[in-house]
Scaffold this active site. Structure first.
Site, short mmCIF file in Angstrom:
data_model
loop_
_atom_site.label_atom_id
_atom_site.label_comp_id
_atom_site.label_asym_id
_atom_site.label_seq_id
_atom_site.Cartn_x
_atom_site.Cartn_y
_atom_site.Cartn_z
N GLY A 13 0.83 -1.19 0.00
CA GLY A 13 0.00 0.00 0.00
C GLY A 13 0.87 1.24 0.00
O GLY A 13 2.01 1.22 -0.46
N ALA A 14 0.36 2.34 0.55
CA ALA A 14 1.08 3.61 0.47
C ALA A 14 2.43 3.54 1.18
O ALA A 14 3.46 3.92 0.61
CB ALA A 14 0.21 4.73 1.03
N THR A 36 -3.64 -8.39 -4.11
CA THR A 36 -4.00 -8.18 -5.51
C THR A 36 -2.74 -8.15 -6.37
O THR A 36 -1.77 -7.46 -6.03
CB THR A 36 -4.76 -6.84 -5.67
OG1 THR A 36 -5.89 -6.84 -4.79
CG2 THR A 36 -5.24 -6.66 -7.10
N ASN A 101 1.06 0.99 12.61
CA ASN A 101 0.72 1.90 13.70
C ASN A 101 0.65 1.15 15.03
O ASN A 101 0.54 -0.07 15.07
CB ASN A 101 -0.62 2.56 13.42
CG ASN A 101 -0.58 3.52 12.25
OD1 ASN A 101 0.35 4.34 12.16
ND2 ASN A 101 -1.54 3.44 11.36
N ALA A 127 1.97 9.28 3.20
CA ALA A 127 1.87 8.80 1.82
C ALA A 127 0.44 8.30 1.63
O ALA A 127 -0.12 7.69 2.54
CB ALA A 127 2.87 7.67 1.56
N LYS A 178 4.13 9.05 18.69
CA LYS A 178 3.44 8.81 17.42
C LYS A 178 2.03 8.29 17.68
O LYS A 178 1.08 8.63 16.96
CB LYS A 178 4.23 7.82 16.58
CG LYS A 178 3.59 7.50 15.22
CD LYS A 178 3.46 8.73 14.34
CE LYS A 178 2.77 8.43 13.02
NZ LYS A 178 3.53 7.51 12.16
N ASN A 182 -1.51 9.62 16.20
CA ASN A 182 -2.48 8.77 15.51
C ASN A 182 -3.83 8.75 16.22
O ASN A 182 -4.88 8.69 15.57
CB ASN A 182 -1.94 7.33 15.41
CG ASN A 182 -0.90 7.18 14.33
OD1 ASN A 182 -0.83 7.97 13.40
ND2 ASN A 182 -0.08 6.15 14.44
#
Length: 296
Positions: A13-14, A36, A101, A127, A178, A182
């Protein structure tokens, strides 16, 4: 390590695609593993684009042997679905770097990695996935890792790449800082708004109160953070581009499961265990859980 490690990445992913791009630029293209199949990954920033050649494998049976280093960039809600990949890629000599996270990555991944060493990290760059499946990298990529022997494998893999790596003796405090950031982003889900919402004075007041609650819990769990971190995090949201999103908001808008527990529920859980009142979490967490899982 004296030889170049065999590297794999689960979850392109990002965040995962960004790390894959950094490795590819340095001639260390990882094996790409995901749900995928894609022919390639495209990561864009202000300087241009990086194309990481695929394919993105979508069947763990394609893995013939464990890897030396595995980056795991799936959401924590997808760990169980990645069990096949982790079983094929990991053994006792593997280092797993969790690009995830929260403050509970080693405990969450341990049941799936065949005795591999799990290394937590803190990801410090935004991102986001674009509609054309490319990734827009909005800041220089940077990771913080605990200063442990296993971290050397990650440092070596990313040495000389665009992704900076920092080692921290007091990783607990950095990870909790962090986490506070979040946790605050969870309010964006409830408002269905991007970072510009924090320009409101009433949201700023709520954010400060919520972060003070989170900070009290973090300190009880060993984080050495002073009071100034609360204001600093809120000011960071004030400075962000008004259209800046977050992964949990993107998941909500796409009607995907949310990482509400490891970002917000953890504050409530640890607060209860430590005897610390969490009145704002007592409201925020059930709403996030309902937004993720229903019913309704």
């Amino acid at each position: 390590m004296s030889h170049r490690p065999a590297i794999a990445l689960v979850g392109p992913g990002a965040i995962g695609a960004t790390v894959a791009a950094a490795l590819h630029e340095a001639g260390r293209t990882p094996v790409l593993c995901g749900r995928t199949a894609h022919a390639q990954l495209i990561v864009r920033d202000d300087e241009g684009e990086i194309i990481v050649p695929g394919p993105v494998l979508n069947d763990p049976a394609a893995i013939s042997a464990p890897c030396d280093l595995v980056f795991v960039a799936v959401k924590t809600t997808q760990i169980a679905d990645s069990a096949g990949w982790l079983a094929a890629l990991c053994d006792e000599s593997t280092v797993v770097c969790a690009l995830q996270n929260g403050v509970e990555q080693p405990a969450l991944l341990a049941p799936y990695v065949n005795g591999a060493t799990v290394l937590a990290s803190v990801v410090w760059f935004p991102a986001q996935r674009e509609p054309d499946a490319s990734v827009w990298l909005r800041a220089k990529p940077r990771l913080t890792l605990p200063d442990l022997p296993a971290a050397r494998r990650v440092v070596d893999a990313l040495d000389g790449t665009r992704c900076a790596v920092e080692l921290a003796e007091d990783f607990t405090s950095i990870a909790w800082r962090k986490l506070l950031q979040n946790a605050l982003a969870g309010l964006m889900v409830l408002a269905n708004r991007r970072a510009g919402m924090f320009a409101r004075a009433d949201i700023t007041g709520l954010a400060l109160a919520y972060l003070r609650e989170c900070l009290a819990v973090g300190r009880a769990k060993g984080a050495m953070l002073d009071d100034s971190v609360v204001q600093a995090i809120v000011e960071g949201f004030h400075r962000s581009p008004p259209d800046l999103s977050t992964s949990i908001l993107a998941d909500r808008q796409a009607n995907r499961p949310l990482e509400w527990d490891i970002r917000n529920g953890v504050i409530r859980r640890y607060g209860a265990a430590c005897g610390i009142p969490t009145p704002i979490s007592d409201i925020v967490v059930p709403l996030l859980a309902a937004a993720s899982e229903g019913p309704g």
